[in-house]
Design a protein around this motif. Structure first.
Motif, mmCIF file in Angstrom:
data_model
loop_
_atom_site.group_PDB
_atom_site.id
_atom_site.type_symbol
_atom_site.label_atom_id
_atom_site.label_comp_id
_atom_site.label_asym_id
_atom_site.label_seq_id
_atom_site.Cartn_x
_atom_site.Cartn_y
_atom_site.Cartn_z
ATOM 1 N N ASN A 285 -11.276 -91.793 -24.048
ATOM 2 C CA ASN A 285 -12.642 -91.430 -24.879
ATOM 3 C C ASN A 285 -13.042 -90.084 -24.474
ATOM 4 O O ASN A 285 -14.193 -89.890 -25.220
ATOM 5 C CB ASN A 285 -13.515 -92.540 -24.610
ATOM 6 C CG ASN A 285 -13.071 -94.071 -25.281
ATOM 7 O OD1 ASN A 285 -13.062 -93.935 -26.366
ATOM 8 N ND2 ASN A 285 -12.858 -94.999 -24.434
ATOM 9 N N THR A 286 -12.676 -89.284 -23.599
ATOM 10 C CA THR A 286 -13.343 -88.076 -23.314
ATOM 11 C C THR A 286 -11.999 -87.000 -23.163
ATOM 12 O O THR A 286 -10.878 -87.302 -23.025
ATOM 13 C CB THR A 286 -13.890 -88.087 -21.777
ATOM 14 O OG1 THR A 286 -12.604 -88.290 -20.906
ATOM 15 C CG2 THR A 286 -14.672 -89.539 -21.926
ATOM 16 N N VAL A 287 -12.378 -85.827 -23.589
ATOM 17 C CA VAL A 287 -11.620 -84.593 -23.555
ATOM 18 C C VAL A 287 -12.279 -83.461 -23.100
ATOM 19 O O VAL A 287 -13.591 -83.131 -23.289
ATOM 20 C CB VAL A 287 -11.051 -84.274 -24.953
ATOM 21 C CG1 VAL A 287 -10.097 -82.833 -24.686
ATOM 22 C CG2 VAL A 287 -10.201 -85.377 -25.438
ATOM 23 N N LYS A 322 -15.982 -89.898 -27.382
ATOM 24 C CA LYS A 322 -16.198 -91.002 -28.247
ATOM 25 C C LYS A 322 -17.211 -92.046 -27.567
ATOM 26 O O LYS A 322 -16.647 -92.547 -26.540
ATOM 27 C CB LYS A 322 -14.742 -91.655 -28.713
ATOM 28 C CG LYS A 322 -15.082 -92.829 -29.531
ATOM 29 C CD LYS A 322 -13.823 -93.596 -29.807
ATOM 30 C CE LYS A 322 -13.832 -94.965 -30.762
ATOM 31 N NZ LYS A 322 -12.560 -95.629 -30.800
ATOM 32 N N TYR A 336 -18.812 -89.552 -32.527
ATOM 33 C CA TYR A 336 -17.962 -88.383 -31.883
ATOM 34 C C TYR A 336 -18.685 -87.132 -31.686
ATOM 35 O O TYR A 336 -19.492 -86.966 -32.412
ATOM 36 C CB TYR A 336 -16.677 -88.086 -32.817
ATOM 37 C CG TYR A 336 -16.068 -89.112 -33.251
ATOM 38 C CD1 TYR A 336 -14.952 -89.597 -32.222
ATOM 39 C CD2 TYR A 336 -16.139 -90.068 -34.507
ATOM 40 C CE1 TYR A 336 -14.078 -90.768 -32.670
ATOM 41 C CE2 TYR A 336 -15.281 -90.999 -34.881
ATOM 42 C CZ TYR A 336 -14.340 -91.528 -33.892
ATOM 43 O OH TYR A 336 -13.285 -92.478 -34.234
ATOM 44 N N ALA A 476 -8.617 -82.668 -28.573
ATOM 45 C CA ALA A 476 -9.877 -83.202 -28.999
ATOM 46 C C ALA A 476 -9.671 -83.715 -30.542
ATOM 47 O O ALA A 476 -10.468 -84.490 -31.151
ATOM 48 C CB ALA A 476 -10.918 -81.904 -29.061
ATOM 49 N N LEU A 479 -8.280 -87.168 -30.404
ATOM 50 C CA LEU A 479 -9.320 -87.876 -30.062
ATOM 51 C C LEU A 479 -9.617 -88.935 -31.245
ATOM 52 O O LEU A 479 -10.095 -90.007 -31.187
ATOM 53 C CB LEU A 479 -10.476 -87.462 -29.146
ATOM 54 C CG LEU A 479 -11.829 -88.153 -28.999
ATOM 55 C CD1 LEU A 479 -11.394 -89.148 -27.977
ATOM 56 C CD2 LEU A 479 -12.749 -87.402 -28.543
#
Length: 492
Positions: A285-287, A322, A336, A476, A479
C-alpha cells in the motif's frame, strides 16, 4: 468561514522569524493585501522579531517584500507608505533573554489589543519562545500563538512540542496552521457537500468508487535540502496537508460549522484509518521514490543527490499511498494519495470518482460510458469541475463523451482570490479555530504515519528512482492499477 464581512478587532501581530522566507513571501504580503482591502483596523500593527540588528532596515526589507511578492498593479506608493507605518521591529533572541524586556515594553503600549504571536521559526524554538512569552508576562488572555508545521517529526516529538506550547497557552489560544485549509477551494468543499442536496446523498461507499488526492510540485528541494533530507515527503506533505484534505472529504456532517464540531469529525476520520503497520501492508500500500536527473520546465535539472550534495540518501521525494477508512460510510472505498518533488507540473487537486452506471441503454457505437468525476482544484487555478457524460453535438447518431461542467472561482466571482494566509491570520484575530488543527488531530495523524516510517526505517530497499519531470516511479502506477483503476491525468 469568510473573512469579507466579519469585522476585525484591533490587534498587534508579532512575527518571530520576521526576516525569514515565510514572513517575506507570505505574511507581510498577506497583511498588505488585507490593508488595501480595508480590512485592517486603524489600530493594527505588525512587529517583526529576529536576532539581527535591523531596527532601521526592517521597514526597507518589508517594503521590498511587498514589491517582490505583490503584483505591481496592486501596489501604489501611498498604500505602501500607509502600510509600512504599521510595521516596526524588535531585536530579540528566541533562545536567550536578550531583547525580551524591550519587546514587553513595546507591547505594553497596546494593552487592550489582541496580541497574535506568529512563530515563523524552526519548531525547535517553539518551546523556548512560548516559555519566554509566559515568563515576560506576554501570554495573557488577549494573547494567541500561531505555530507552523512541522509539529514534530514523529508522535513523540509532536507531543513534546504540544506540551511545551501547552504549558503557557491553553488549547483554545493555540492555532496550529495548515495553509491548505485556508484555500478557497478547500472551504468550498464544505459548501459543496453540506449546502447542496445534489452531493451529500451520494457521498458514501454506495456511490463513490474511489478518491484520489494529488499534491504535485515541479520544483526540487531548492534551498530546503538540509531540512528536507531530515523530513521527506511523508512528513513534509502527507502527515499534515494531505491527511487534512482526506479528513474534509471523508468526515461526517458536523452538527454545526464551528471549530470543535468540525475538528471532532476530522479526528474520527484519522482514528478510523486502517493502520499500515507491517512490512507486508506497507509493501502493498505504499511507494516511496526519489527523483534523479531529468527535464523540467523545458530544461535539464539535476537529481536529488546532486541537489543535496551527497553520495547517498534514503529520503523519499515522492510518496504514493493507498489508505482505507474503516467506517460505514467509506468501507471498501480506497483513497489514493500521492505527492512529490520534480513532477511534471505544480498542481493540487482532489478527484472523487463515482461508481459506473449499473446498465447502459446505449449501443457500442455510442462509445464507452465513463464514470462521473468531481474534481476540486486547489492550485494553481482554484475551482471545481464536474465531469458528466454528454452527447457529442451533430447529426449521425448518438456519440457520447465525458465533458466538464467547469467553475473557475476567478471567472465565476470576478474577484481576486485571497491567499490562504490572509484569511488564516485574520481568523486568529477573530478567535475562529475552525481552519486550524487541534492537538489531538495532530497526534492522531502522527499515530497513523509513525508505523509507516518505522517499517521504512527497517527496510534495506532504497526509494525507487524516477526521472525528474515524470509522475513518479512505475510502482506508483502499479499501486493503483492492480485495483483496476488508474491515476487521473492531471494537467495544470
Amino acid at each position: 468561514m469568510t473573512s469579507r464581512t466579519i469585522p476585525v478587532s484591533p490587534f498587534v501581530l508579532v512575527v518571530f522569524g520576521a526576516t525569514g522566507d515565510l514572513a517575506r513571501r507570505k505574511l507581510l504580503p498577506a497583511m498588505f493585501h488585507r490593508d488595501i482591502a480595508g480590512q485592517l483596523p486603524e489600530a493594527a500593527n505588525i512587529i517583526g522579531v529576529s536576532r539581527g540588528a535591523l531596527e532601521h532596515d526592517f521597514t526597507a526589507q518589508a517594503r521590498q517584500a511587498i514589491l517582490d511578492h505583490v503584483p505591481k498593479a496592486e501596489v501604489t506608493e501611498p498604500a505602501l507608505d500607509s502600510f509600512l507605518k504599521r510595521v516596526s521591529y524588535v531585536q530579540a533572541e528566541a533562545d536567550s533573554d536578550k531583547g525580551w524586556a524591550q519587546l514587553a515594553e513595546r507591547l505594553a503600549a497596546y494593552p487592550d489589543r489582541i496580541h497574535v504571536f506568529y512563530l515563523a521559526t524552526a519548531p525547535t524554538l517553539f518551546g523556548a519562545i512560548c516559555e519566554r512569552l509566559g515568563r515576560f508576562g506576554l501570554a495573557g488572555e488577549n494573547a494567541r500563538v500561531v505555530v507552523e508545521k512541522p509539529i514534530g517529526k514523529d508522535l513523540a516529538s509532536a507531543r513534546a512540542v504540544n506540551e511545551a506550547v501547552g504549558k503557557v497557552f491553553p488549547e483554545e489560544r493555540v492555532y496550529r496552521i495548515d495553509h491548505y485549509l485556508g484555500k478557497e477551494a478547500v472551504q468550498n468543499l464544505l459548501a459543496l457537500r453540506f449546502a447542496n442536496a445534489l452531493f451529500e446523498p451520494l457521498w458514501n461507499a454506495a456511490h463513490i468508487d474511489h478518491v484520489q488526492i494529488t499534491v504535485a510540485e515541479s520544483l526540487g528541494v531548492e534551498g530546503r535540502a538540509d531540512y528536507y533530507d531530515n523530513a521527506g515527503a511523508l512528513r513534509d506533505m502527507v502527515q499534515n496537508h494531505i491527511l487534512q484534505l482526506l479528513c474534509l472529504v471523508a468526515m461526517e456532517p458536523p452538527a454545526k460549522l464551528d471549530a470543535d464540531a468540525v475538528r471532532d469529525e476530522k479526528l474520527k476520520v484519522l482514528r478510523s484509518l486502517t493502520p499500515l503497520n507491517t512490512d507486508a501492508l506497507c509493501a502493498l500500500n505504499t511507494v516511496r521514490g526519489q527523483y534523479r536527473a531529468g527535464a523540467s520546465a523545458g530544461g535539464a535539472v539535476s537529481g536529488y543527490l546532486e541537489d543535496l550534495g551527497a553520495d547517498e540518501s534514503s529520503t523519499e521525494t515522492f510518496v504514493a499511498l493507498k489508505a482505507e477508512i474503516g467506517n460505514w460510510r467509506w468501507a471498501g472505498v480506497p483513497f489514493y494519495l500521492r505527492t512529490g518533488k520534480r513532477l511534471p507540473t505544480r498542481v493540487s487537486e482532489i478527484v472523487i470518482t463515482f461508481r459506473p452506471i449499473p446498465h447502459s441503454v446505449f449501443d457500442r457505437a455510442a462509445g464507452t460510458i465513463e464514470p462521473n468525476r468531481l474534481v476540486i482544484r486547489l492550485q494553481p487555478d482554484e475551482g471545481v469541475r464536474l465531469f458528466v457524460m454528454s452527447k457529442d453535438p451533430g447529426p449521425g447518431g448518438m456519440r457520447l463523451r465525458l465533458v466538464p461542467l467547469d467553475m473557475s472561482f476567478a471567472a465565476a466571482f470576478r474577484v481576486r482570490n485571497p491567499d490562504a494566509y490572509e484569511r488564516l491570520v485574520l481568523d486568529v484575530v477573530r478567535g475562529n479555530q475552525t481552519l486550524f488543527m487541534r492537538r489531538d488531530e495532530v497526534e492522531a495523524a502522527w499515530n497513523w504515519i509513525d508505523p509507516i516510517l518505522q517499517v521504512w526505517a527497517t527496510t534495506s530497499e532504497p526509494p525507487k528512482s524516477y526521472t525528474a519531470g515524470t509522475w513518479g516511479p512505475s510502482a506508483a502506477i502499479a499501486l493503483i492499477e492492480r485495483d483496476g483503476r488508474t491515476w487521473v491525468e492531471t494537467v495544470a
